[in-house]
Write a protein that holds these residues in place. Structure first.
Motif, PDB file in Angstrom:
ATOM      1  N   ALA A  18      -1.171  -4.281  -4.480  1.00 32.72           N
ATOM      2  CA  ALA A  18      -2.063  -3.777  -3.444  1.00 32.72           C
ATOM      3  C   ALA A  18      -3.182  -3.004  -4.115  1.00 32.72           C
ATOM      4  O   ALA A  18      -2.942  -2.238  -5.036  1.00 32.72           O
ATOM      5  CB  ALA A  18      -1.308  -2.864  -2.488  1.00 32.72           C
TER       6      ALA A  18
ATOM      7  N   ARG B 193       0.833  -1.212   0.000  1.00 35.96           N
ATOM      8  CA  ARG B 193       0.000   0.000   0.000  1.00 35.96           C
ATOM      9  C   ARG B 193       0.860   1.250   0.000  1.00 35.96           C
ATOM     10  O   ARG B 193       0.578   2.209  -0.717  1.00 35.96           O
ATOM     11  CB  ARG B 193      -0.952   0.001   1.201  1.00 35.96           C
ATOM     12  CG  ARG B 193      -2.168  -0.888   1.008  1.00 35.96           C
ATOM     13  CD  ARG B 193      -3.192  -0.715   2.109  1.00 35.96           C
ATOM     14  NE  ARG B 193      -2.683  -0.937   3.443  1.00 35.96           N
ATOM     15  CZ  ARG B 193      -2.506  -2.134   4.000  1.00 35.96           C
ATOM     16  NH1 ARG B 193      -2.798  -3.227   3.327  1.00 35.96           N
ATOM     17  NH2 ARG B 193      -2.051  -2.245   5.228  1.00 35.96           N
TER      18      ARG B 193
ATOM     19  N   VAL C  27      -5.390  -0.099  -4.350  1.00 34.76           N
ATOM     20  CA  VAL C  27      -5.390   1.271  -3.852  1.00 34.76           C
ATOM     21  C   VAL C  27      -6.354   2.074  -4.696  1.00 34.76           C
ATOM     22  O   VAL C  27      -6.304   2.032  -5.918  1.00 34.76           O
ATOM     23  CB  VAL C  27      -3.971   1.888  -3.916  1.00 34.76           C
ATOM     24  CG1 VAL C  27      -3.997   3.348  -3.521  1.00 34.76           C
ATOM     25  CG2 VAL C  27      -3.019   1.115  -3.036  1.00 34.76           C
TER      26      VAL C  27
END
Length: 174
Positions: free
Chosen positions: A81, A32, A83
């Motif tokens: 990740a 992240r 996002v």
């Protein structure tokens, strides 16, 4: 002649699953932060993300070594990740990212502190305490960024004010 007793495992049976789970959780945080660094362009804030990412890579190296010492392999994980892309003005998008990372750091510490303190393996407990301490340091960076501070990693010698400009969203351009 009696046969020697088998060597005791380096990590008690409860420690290895905890280390594996901690590794996976910390890896998610790293991914992240890597994604957020691509979205936060302000020079000083981006440099802070680079510092945080570097520390998290080191932390994951420590935890992976502990897992390997216990005779296990690293867990299979996703390399990306999820996002949410930034929307609106850059400053507003960065603020939302800092708020999310500040909350995530607190949630990580709340989730792991009691479990780490309950560990019986002092070596691994102390290693994870250091990581939790560095997570608290990261949280302070996000709090300072939310307060409008740009000297997150310290002040540059001989330079007044903040760095101007923004970093590029990708590392290499061809």
């Amino acid at each position: 002649m009696t046969s020697p007793e088998p060597a005791a495992p380096s990590a008690p049976s409860a420690t290895l699953p905890l280390l594996l789970e901690f590794y996976t959780d910390k890896l998610g945080t790293l991914l992240r932060h890597q994604a957020h660094a691509r979205l936060v362009g302000q020079y000083d804030a981006n440099n802070t993300y680079q510092y945080i990412i570097n520390r998290e890579e080191v932390q994951l190296t420590w935890v992976s070594a502990a897992i390997a010492d216990a005779g296990a392999a690293l867990p299979e994980t996703s390399a990306t990740a999820a996002v949410e892309p930034s929307r609106g003005k850059a400053a507003d998008a960065a603020r939302a990212i800092f708020e999310a990372d500040q909350r995530d750091a607190q949630a990580f510490m709340d989730r792991w502190r009691p479990r780490v303190e309950a560990m019986t393996n002092a070596r691994h407990r102390n290693m994870l305490r250091v990581i939790l301490g560095e997570t608290r340091e990261q949280q302070r960076f996000f709090e300072q960024a939310l307060a409008g501070r740009t000297d997150l990693l310290g002040r540059r010698a001989g330079v007044d004010g903040e760095a101007t400009g923004e970093v590029l969203p990708v590392r290499w351009i061809e």
